[in-house]
Design a protein around this motif. Structure first.
Motif, PDB file in Angstrom:
ATOM      1  N   PHE A 276       0.828  -1.211   0.000  1.00 39.10           N
ATOM      2  CA  PHE A 276       0.000   0.000   0.000  1.00 39.10           C
ATOM      3  C   PHE A 276       0.859   1.256   0.000  1.00 39.10           C
ATOM      4  O   PHE A 276       0.593   2.216  -0.713  1.00 39.10           O
ATOM      5  N   LYS A 277       1.910   1.261   0.814  1.00 43.36           N
ATOM      6  CA  LYS A 277       2.760   2.440   0.945  1.00 43.36           C
ATOM      7  C   LYS A 277       4.194   1.971   1.106  1.00 43.36           C
ATOM      8  O   LYS A 277       4.580   1.519   2.179  1.00 43.36           O
ATOM      9  N   ALA A 278       4.959   2.087   0.027  1.00 45.58           N
ATOM     10  CA  ALA A 278       6.318   1.566   0.070  1.00 45.58           C
ATOM     11  C   ALA A 278       7.219   2.350  -0.868  1.00 45.58           C
ATOM     12  O   ALA A 278       6.761   2.950  -1.849  1.00 45.58           O
ATOM     13  N   GLU A 279       8.498   2.332  -0.552  1.00 46.68           N
ATOM     14  CA  GLU A 279       9.503   2.845  -1.464  1.00 46.68           C
ATOM     15  C   GLU A 279      10.548   1.760  -1.686  1.00 46.68           C
ATOM     16  O   GLU A 279      10.765   0.906  -0.823  1.00 46.68           O
ATOM     17  N   LEU A 280      11.154   1.788  -2.852  1.00 41.11           N
ATOM     18  CA  LEU A 280      12.078   0.741  -3.262  1.00 41.11           C
ATOM     19  C   LEU A 280      13.460   1.334  -3.487  1.00 41.11           C
ATOM     20  O   LEU A 280      13.602   2.355  -4.166  1.00 41.11           O
ATOM     21  N   THR A 281      14.464   0.683  -2.931  1.00 42.27           N
ATOM     22  CA  THR A 281      15.855   1.053  -3.173  1.00 42.27           C
ATOM     23  C   THR A 281      16.634  -0.197  -3.547  1.00 42.27           C
ATOM     24  O   THR A 281      16.608  -1.189  -2.810  1.00 42.27           O
ATOM     25  N   VAL A 282      17.296  -0.148  -4.693  1.00 43.13           N
ATOM     26  CA  VAL A 282      18.187  -1.228  -5.107  1.00 43.13           C
ATOM     27  C   VAL A 282      19.613  -0.750  -4.923  1.00 43.13           C
ATOM     28  O   VAL A 282      20.006   0.288  -5.480  1.00 43.13           O
ATOM     29  N   LEU A 283      20.367  -1.469  -4.130  1.00 41.06           N
ATOM     30  CA  LEU A 283      21.736  -1.088  -3.805  1.00 41.06           C
ATOM     31  C   LEU A 283      22.691  -1.720  -4.813  1.00 41.06           C
ATOM     32  O   LEU A 283      22.743  -2.955  -4.945  1.00 41.06           O
ATOM     33  N   GLU A 284      23.424  -0.871  -5.508  1.00 38.24           N
ATOM     34  CA  GLU A 284      24.369  -1.354  -6.506  1.00 38.24           C
ATOM     35  C   GLU A 284      25.587  -1.978  -5.816  1.00 38.24           C
ATOM     36  O   GLU A 284      25.868  -1.721  -4.659  1.00 38.24           O
ATOM     37  N   GLU A 285      26.288  -2.813  -6.552  1.00 38.73           N
ATOM     38  CA  GLU A 285      27.508  -3.461  -6.060  1.00 38.73           C
ATOM     39  C   GLU A 285      27.278  -4.173  -4.734  1.00 38.73           C
ATOM     40  O   GLU A 285      28.107  -4.129  -3.828  1.00 38.73           O
ATOM     41  N   ALA A 286      26.105  -4.802  -4.635  1.00 40.27           N
ATOM     42  CA  ALA A 286      25.769  -5.550  -3.424  1.00 40.27           C
ATOM     43  C   ALA A 286      24.984  -6.787  -3.814  1.00 40.27           C
ATOM     44  O   ALA A 286      24.262  -6.797  -4.818  1.00 40.27           O
ATOM     45  N   GLY A 287      25.140  -7.838  -3.010  1.00 41.66           N
ATOM     46  CA  GLY A 287      24.371  -9.054  -3.187  1.00 41.66           C
ATOM     47  C   GLY A 287      23.330  -9.172  -2.091  1.00 41.66           C
ATOM     48  O   GLY A 287      22.550  -8.246  -1.847  1.00 41.66           O
ATOM     49  N   HIS A 288      23.354 -10.297  -1.380  1.00 40.01           N
ATOM     50  CA  HIS A 288      22.355 -10.585  -0.361  1.00 40.01           C
ATOM     51  C   HIS A 288      22.717  -9.990   0.993  1.00 40.01           C
ATOM     52  O   HIS A 288      21.911 -10.062   1.923  1.00 40.01           O
ATOM     53  N   LEU A 289      23.903  -9.404   1.095  1.00 41.68           N
ATOM     54  CA  LEU A 289      24.382  -8.907   2.392  1.00 41.68           C
ATOM     55  C   LEU A 289      24.872  -7.471   2.252  1.00 41.68           C
ATOM     56  O   LEU A 289      26.017  -7.138   2.570  1.00 41.68           O
ATOM     57  N   ALA A 290      23.988  -6.602   1.793  1.00 43.78           N
ATOM     58  CA  ALA A 290      24.383  -5.215   1.528  1.00 43.78           C
ATOM     59  C   ALA A 290      24.860  -4.501   2.777  1.00 43.78           C
ATOM     60  O   ALA A 290      25.690  -3.585   2.693  1.00 43.78           O
ATOM     61  N   HIS A 291      24.346  -4.875   3.948  1.00 39.11           N
ATOM     62  CA  HIS A 291      24.778  -4.187   5.178  1.00 39.11           C
ATOM     63  C   HIS A 291      26.237  -4.488   5.491  1.00 39.11           C
ATOM     64  O   HIS A 291      26.864  -3.740   6.257  1.00 39.11           O
TER      65      HIS A 291
END
Length: 318
Positions: A276-291
């Protein structure tokens, strides 16, 4: 629920260390059917409360530690039932998304915080979605990190195909990846905890965008990963909340690594479109462990979102 405080690896303060939100490691006991099961959680940082649920099912919570968020938030890391020093379920078939949400709610009740942010990674994102659908009034904001609203046969087939592409791209320089696709489909429930851990550590390079380019940085984390076998024995229908997503009212941030082979942009877009209410961010140069791969970018995205929702009142401290 009975509460005890046990020594942990997180810092502690001398002021009332038994308080539910005091820094350190805590243990509660949670009713589950006729049994009572111990559950640990870990508190670090200061500020508004954010609960974090790790993935798997069956991966030890430690990999999800996010020091950059602890500068602005009181992070409460749940140690999922069936892992680490949390208790084991009498019937391993009971390791289901609903069960994990039940134990998460026990932590919420024990903390006695009326509202909080909730972050779920991978399978922990399944748990976070289920929890927010069942308890929307308590969740101020939702961070759905490298996860999906569905994990059906198509989802798993896509993961295997992506792993096969990873093998093709890297096997010439790293022959050890040749068996990765077969390893991914290993039935962990047939292994013990050490065997499940060996599988996870073997596959870790596939969960990162550039493991070998930063091996000196990531190898220590690889050696500390832990996986527990029993949670893979849970019996339930394939996870699928696509029809319920429009009912999920807390504002959500959907985060995905561009090169995540298992819960990448395809599944993030599906979440984003259905919410219903969301924003999307795709992190470049990252896989499943972006943090771990892009911590500054990851932290900035999460904190900017939480600031926009009024959870974090000011900009991140330098």
């Amino acid at each position: 629920m009975k509460h005890t405080h046990r020594p942990g690896t997180l810092p502690r303060t001398p002021e009332d260390p038994s308080a539910p939100l005091s820094p350190g490691t805590h243990t509660i006991t949670v009713p589950h059917g006729p049994a009572r099961v111990a559950l640990r959680y870990h508190v670090a940082g200061s500020g508004p409360v954010c609960l974090a649920h790790s993935g798997g099912p069956g991966i030890g919570w430690e990999y999800l530690r996010m020091p950059g968020l602890e500068d602005s938030l009181t992070m409460v890391y749940v140690e999922p039932v069936g892992t680490g020093d949390s208790g084991r379920l009498p019937d391993p078939r009971d390791y289901t998304v609903a069960t994990y949400a039940h134990f998460l709610h026990a932590v919420v009740q024990h903390l006695n915080v009326p509202r909080f942010a909730l972050l779920g990674h991978s399978h922990g994102g399944f748990v976070a979605q289920r929890y927010a659908l069942d308890h929307p009034a308590q969740v101020t904001a939702l961070v759905l990190y490298d996860t999906s609203p569905v994990a059906d046969e198509e989802f798993w087939s896509a993961a295997v195909a992506a792993m096969e592409r990873f093998v093709k791209d890297h096997v010439q320089d790293h022959p050890e990846v040749a068996d990765y696709a077969a390893t991914l489909t290993t039935r962990l429930g047939l292994l013990d905890d050490d065997g499940a851990t060996a599988v996870l550590r073997t596959l870790m390079p596939a969960y990162l965008h550039d493991y070998w380019g930063r091996e000196a940085e990531f190898a220590p984390a690889r050696r500390t990963l832990r996986m527990y076998a029993s949670p893979s024995l849970g019996e339930e229908p394939p996870f699928d909340v696509r029809d319920e997503l429009p009912l999920l009212t807390p504002p959500a941030l959907v985060l995905a690594g561009r090169h995540d082979f298992i819960c990448g942009p395809r599944w993030a877009a599906l979440l984003h479109e259905g919410l219903f209410k969301a924003e999307l961010t795709v992190l470049e140069e990252a896989g499943h462990l972006a943090h771990l791969e892009q911590p500054a970018r990851f932290d900035a995205c999460v904190l900017a979102f939480l600031q926009a929702q009024g959870v974090v009142r000011g900009p991140r401290n330098p």
